[in-house]
Each structure stands twice: as C-alpha cells, then as structure tokens.
Motif scaffolding. Sequence first.
Motif, PDB file in Angstrom:
ATOM      1  N   SER A 357       2.806  -1.469   6.020  1.00 32.32           N
ATOM      2  CA  SER A 357       2.999  -0.762   4.741  1.00 32.32           C
ATOM      3  C   SER A 357       1.992   0.369   4.596  1.00 32.32           C
ATOM      4  CB  SER A 357       2.866  -1.726   3.557  1.00 32.32           C
ATOM      5  OG  SER A 357       1.527  -2.153   3.404  1.00 32.32           O
ATOM      6  N   VAL A 358       2.435   1.400   3.872  1.00 35.45           N
ATOM      7  CA  VAL A 358       1.571   2.518   3.477  1.00 35.45           C
ATOM      8  C   VAL A 358       1.843   2.762   2.005  1.00 35.45           C
ATOM      9  CG1 VAL A 358       0.998   4.940   3.809  1.00 35.45           C
ATOM     10  CG2 VAL A 358       1.650   3.554   5.782  1.00 35.45           C
ATOM     11  N   ASN A 359       0.838   2.573   1.146  1.00 38.92           N
ATOM     12  CA  ASN A 359       1.027   2.684  -0.307  1.00 38.92           C
ATOM     13  C   ASN A 359       0.049   3.670  -0.919  1.00 38.92           C
ATOM     14  OD1 ASN A 359       1.542  -0.535   0.321  1.00 38.92           O
ATOM     15  ND2 ASN A 359       3.062   0.354  -1.058  1.00 38.92           N
ATOM     16  N   ASN A 360       0.517   4.368  -1.954  1.00 39.66           N
ATOM     17  CA  ASN A 360      -0.333   5.245  -2.744  1.00 39.66           C
ATOM     18  C   ASN A 360      -0.777   4.462  -3.974  1.00 39.66           C
ATOM     19  OD1 ASN A 360      -1.325   7.165  -4.649  1.00 39.66           O
ATOM     20  ND2 ASN A 360      -0.275   8.781  -3.531  1.00 39.66           N
ATOM     21  N   ILE A 361      -2.106   4.255  -4.081  1.00 38.32           N
ATOM     22  CA  ILE A 361      -2.648   3.495  -5.211  1.00 38.32           C
ATOM     23  C   ILE A 361      -3.613   4.391  -5.983  1.00 38.32           C
ATOM     24  CG2 ILE A 361      -3.951   1.450  -5.912  1.00 38.32           C
ATOM     25  CD1 ILE A 361      -3.071   0.123  -3.326  1.00 38.32           C
ATOM     26  N   SER A 362      -3.168   4.852  -7.121  1.00 36.91           N
ATOM     27  CA  SER A 362      -3.997   5.696  -8.005  1.00 36.91           C
ATOM     28  C   SER A 362      -4.536   6.925  -7.286  1.00 36.91           C
ATOM     29  CB  SER A 362      -5.155   4.869  -8.589  1.00 36.91           C
ATOM     30  OG  SER A 362      -4.654   3.747  -9.289  1.00 36.91           O
ATOM     31  N   GLY A 363      -3.716   7.534  -6.440  1.00 41.29           N
ATOM     32  CA  GLY A 363      -4.122   8.780  -5.794  1.00 41.29           C
ATOM     33  C   GLY A 363      -4.748   8.627  -4.423  1.00 41.29           C
ATOM     34  N   THR A 364      -5.027   7.398  -3.986  1.00 39.30           N
ATOM     35  CA  THR A 364      -5.531   7.175  -2.624  1.00 39.30           C
ATOM     36  C   THR A 364      -4.585   6.225  -1.898  1.00 39.30           C
ATOM     37  OG1 THR A 364      -6.932   5.322  -3.316  1.00 39.30           O
ATOM     38  CG2 THR A 364      -7.936   7.519  -3.303  1.00 39.30           C
ATOM     39  N   TYR A 365      -4.681   6.207  -0.579  1.00 41.76           N
ATOM     40  CA  TYR A 365      -3.724   5.444   0.213  1.00 41.76           C
ATOM     41  C   TYR A 365      -4.309   4.139   0.753  1.00 41.76           C
ATOM     42  CZ  TYR A 365      -0.791   9.609   0.167  1.00 41.76           C
ATOM     43  OH  TYR A 365      -0.018  10.668  -0.231  1.00 41.76           O
ATOM     44  N   LEU A 366      -3.394   3.176   0.915  1.00 45.24           N
ATOM     45  CA  LEU A 366      -3.713   1.883   1.523  1.00 45.24           C
ATOM     46  C   LEU A 366      -2.787   1.681   2.713  1.00 45.24           C
ATOM     47  CD1 LEU A 366      -4.807  -1.129   1.566  1.00 45.24           C
ATOM     48  CD2 LEU A 366      -2.910  -1.643   0.004  1.00 45.24           C
ATOM     49  N   VAL A 367      -3.383   1.360   3.879  1.00 47.98           N
ATOM     50  CA  VAL A 367      -2.608   1.107   5.100  1.00 47.98           C
ATOM     51  C   VAL A 367      -2.847  -0.335   5.523  1.00 47.98           C
ATOM     52  CG1 VAL A 367      -2.262   1.722   7.534  1.00 47.98           C
ATOM     53  CG2 VAL A 367      -2.753   3.512   5.852  1.00 47.98           C
ATOM     54  N   VAL A 368      -1.762  -1.080   5.781  1.00 46.59           N
ATOM     55  CA  VAL A 368      -1.859  -2.461   6.250  1.00 46.59           C
ATOM     56  C   VAL A 368      -1.233  -2.539   7.635  1.00 46.59           C
ATOM     57  CG1 VAL A 368      -1.268  -4.874   5.816  1.00 46.59           C
ATOM     58  CG2 VAL A 368      -1.725  -3.344   3.892  1.00 46.59           C
ATOM     59  N   ILE A 369      -1.961  -3.177   8.573  1.00 45.03           N
ATOM     60  CA  ILE A 369      -1.488  -3.308   9.958  1.00 45.03           C
ATOM     61  C   ILE A 369      -1.412  -4.785  10.317  1.00 45.03           C
ATOM     62  CG2 ILE A 369      -1.958  -2.746  12.379  1.00 45.03           C
ATOM     63  CD1 ILE A 369      -3.505  -0.323  11.439  1.00 45.03           C
ATOM     64  N   ARG A 370      -0.323  -5.158  10.980  1.00 49.85           N
ATOM     65  CA  ARG A 370      -0.150  -6.546  11.421  1.00 49.85           C
ATOM     66  C   ARG A 370      -0.549  -6.679  12.883  1.00 49.85           C
ATOM     67  NH1 ARG A 370       5.505 -10.105  11.692  1.00 49.85           N
ATOM     68  NH2 ARG A 370       4.561 -11.936  12.703  1.00 49.85           N
ATOM     69  N   HIS A 371      -1.331  -7.740  13.170  1.00 48.86           N
ATOM     70  CA  HIS A 371      -1.737  -8.073  14.542  1.00 48.86           C
ATOM     71  C   HIS A 371      -1.332  -9.527  14.805  1.00 48.86           C
ATOM     72  CE1 HIS A 371      -4.362  -4.553  13.861  1.00 48.86           C
ATOM     73  NE2 HIS A 371      -4.739  -5.180  12.756  1.00 48.86           N
ATOM     74  N   GLY A 372      -0.058  -9.812  14.910  1.00 51.32           N
ATOM     75  CA  GLY A 372       0.394 -11.190  15.020  1.00 51.32           C
ATOM     76  C   GLY A 372       0.279 -11.868  13.668  1.00 51.32           C
ATOM     77  N   GLU A 373      -0.505 -12.935  13.606  1.00 49.73           N
ATOM     78  CA  GLU A 373      -0.706 -13.595  12.305  1.00 49.73           C
ATOM     79  C   GLU A 373      -1.916 -13.036  11.565  1.00 49.73           C
ATOM     80  OE1 GLU A 373      -2.067 -17.659  12.004  1.00 49.73           O
ATOM     81  OE2 GLU A 373      -2.665 -17.674  14.117  1.00 49.73           O
ATOM     82  N   TYR A 374      -2.575 -12.035  12.142  1.00 49.98           N
ATOM     83  CA  TYR A 374      -3.717 -11.388  11.495  1.00 49.98           C
ATOM     84  C   TYR A 374      -3.276 -10.040  10.912  1.00 49.98           C
ATOM     85  CZ  TYR A 374      -6.656 -14.834  13.828  1.00 49.98           C
ATOM     86  OH  TYR A 374      -7.227 -16.016  14.255  1.00 49.98           O
ATOM     87  N   PHE A 375      -3.925  -9.641   9.813  1.00 50.67           N
ATOM     88  CA  PHE A 375      -3.633  -8.372   9.167  1.00 50.67           C
ATOM     89  C   PHE A 375      -4.951  -7.673   8.857  1.00 50.67           C
ATOM     90  CE2 PHE A 375      -0.054 -11.096   8.350  1.00 50.67           C
ATOM     91  CZ  PHE A 375       1.063 -10.267   8.363  1.00 50.67           C
TER      92      PHE A 375
END
Length: 432
Positions: A357-375
């Motif tokens: 996922s890539v989300n815009n939160i109050s003007g800044t971005y959040l990136v989430v990456i999956r590594h198997g069962e780890y994030f």
Amino acid sequence: MKFLRSVFFFLLALCSVSAFAQSSSELKKRRDKLNEELEQLNNEYQETLSNKKSTLKQLNILKAKISLREEKIKTLNSEVRLLGNQINENTNTVHTLQGQLDQLKKEYAAMIVFAYHNQSAYNKLMFIFASQDFNQAYKRLTYLQQFANYRQRQAESIQGTQHELNTKITQLDKTKTQQSNLLKDQEKEKQNLGKERTSQQEVMNGLSKHQGELKQQQKRINQQIADNNRQIRRAIAREIEEARRKAEAEARAEAARAAAAARANAVAGKETAPVKAAPKAAATNSQLLNATPEFAKLSNDFMGNRGRLPWPVANGVVTQDFGITYIEGIKTDNPGIDIRTGQGATVRSVFGGEVTSVNNISGTYLVVIRHGEYFTAYANLRSVSVSKGQKVEVKTTLGTVATDGSTGETQVHFELYKGQTPVNPRSWLASQ
C-alpha cells in the motif's frame, strides 16, 4: 622442542596483534561515526536556540545527543580496555625479551672469555695436533669451526633481540600515549554529558511553562501515529484476508476436482474412495501469510537477516524509540522508531518484498512493504517513487523524507511487524 615452542608463541602473538588491530580499527570507525552524528546534532541544536521558547525539537535533539554521548563513552571504555590489554601484553613481551637478552649476553661473555684464553692460532693448532688420531683431529677442527659459527649466530641473535626489544618499547610507549589521550577524551565526554543532561532539564522546565503548546504538539504527533497505525493494520489485514480467500478458493477447487473424479469413476463402474470434505483454510495468520513457497522463503530470509538489515536512511539518529514514553506526563506509545536525517534524504527499503500500500496521510506518504509474514512501514515521506504491487529489492528507493514546517524536523518513522504484531526494529537493524 625449543624451536617449536618459539614458533608457537610467535604465532600466538601474531594472532593477538591481528585481533587487536581489527578490533581497534572497528572501535575507531564507530567512534568517528558517533563524532560525525554528534556534530550534526550540535549544528541542529544551535539553530533551535534562536527560538525563545523551549520546543520538542530541542528536547528530541538533546535526547539523541545524550544517547549518542553515552554510546561514545561506552566505545571509549572498550578502546581503553583493549589498549590496556595490549599494554599488559607488550609489557610482558618486553620483560621476556629483556630476560632473553640478558641470558644471551651472559652466554656470549662466557664465549668471549673462552676465546680469549684460546685466541692464538698456535694454541688452536696445538689443540688439533695433540689429537690421538686423524679422526679426533677432524672432530676438533670441526668443533672449532662450529664454535666460531655459534659465536657469530649468538652475536646476530643479540642484535636481533635488542632490535625487537627497542621496537616493543617504542610500541608500548605509543600505546600508553593513545590510552592517555582516550582517557582525556572520555573525561571530556563525561563533562559534555553532564552539561547536556542539565540542558535537557532546563528544556523540560521550559516546556512545562508552555504546557498548552506542548500538549498540542504531542496531540498532533499522537494523532499522526494513530493514523499511520490504522493504515498499516488495514494493509496487513487486507493481505491476510486475501491469503485466506486464496486458500479457501484453492480448497474448494480441490474438492470440486475430487468430486468430478469420483463421478467419472462411478459412470465407468470403477470403485473410488469416498470424496473427502474440503480441507479447512489455514488456522493462523502466520500459516496464511506463508501459504506459498515464495512467501515462506521470503519470511525465512527476512528472519535470517535479523540484526543485519540496512537502515531506511543512509545517515540518521534515532530520536524516539519503540514503546511507551512520557514527556511532562503526556503519554506516547510508539510502535516503531523515529529517525532524524538530513533534508531531502532518500528513504529505502530494508529488504526485498512487495509494496502492499501507498497512502497519503495529512500531506505525507506512508509505504508498507510485505516480506512474507513480515511487514515494514515507512512514514512521513514527502514524495514516493513506488506503487502498490511493485516488487522491490533491498535498498530500493521508496521516496524522500518530509520536513515538518512548524518544527523544522526532518525524520522518517519506521515500523516493523510480524503479522499484525509490532516488534522493536532496533534489534533487526544493523549496527551503524
């Protein structure tokens, strides 16, 4: 036997010197890195002093400086201990060489006395001619030659031992000087640490006078943390639900294939085993997230790199650690770490995986990456250069860090999850 013993001690000393040099080099490299980070924080702190009010930025910088200063003092302690061990080893070596030199000189002096009493060629000839037969004369001649060679070797051994002794003494003096300088540096750092703790208390007192402003700043920080957590957990929940859906669909398809095969056998009049009920989907989130060989391998590889993952920024200092902290009674529960870095710094992935996922939160971005069962999650990005579903490698550029306009702070927020459980990233990242 003496020769083998000498070789053994030589090799032992060589290994010890090699290990010392390696450890000393690593400690010096770490000390230089700490000095660089402290200098950066000092410059940032000086900039904040133009503000009449005590701010959270000042407090965070001081906390970071204190943490680095304490680590530097520990590094200096290790260096001092290492040099102390080297001084003891060199002192013992000097005493051993001095004893060997004294013994060699004593033996050589005895040979000189013997040679003096038998210095004339006439005495040597008489010693040979007084032999009872040719064989004895040959042995006496050989003895005289060996004695002369032995004298030469003893003289060379004395010179070599003297040279080695002088070298060790010089090395010992140099090591003592290094240790003395480190002790002075250590005392200076302790004084700086005391001043910074005093400054921290002064800033804390200043903040208490502006409780309303402080609460507003902290409220905004806590709200941002809550927004990040909500988006991160949604992203992870979507991945788990998608894995569950795929597992259930595959189970239904397998059951359908088995039923079709049973019907075909019945039409053909063949006996067939009873159709088994569709297997249940994996019971745990861990099993779901590791349902495919690809994700199972990715999880194992990620776990195998614990303590060796690169930092999400090339240079940075942790200003807020994982867990619960209190500032003037205001509670903050940080599910990750905040890393201060330079303006416009590049944020990078700490391991290979897939962007969920890539989300815009109050003007800044959040990136989430999956590594198997780890994030892993990377928040407070000014810009992003990846998209959802994209495969990334270790150190792939994700975007750039944002700078807070009100505080002037440039820091990335980094979180690490195993399934839906946040874990402290500190123990997973490599030592800087």
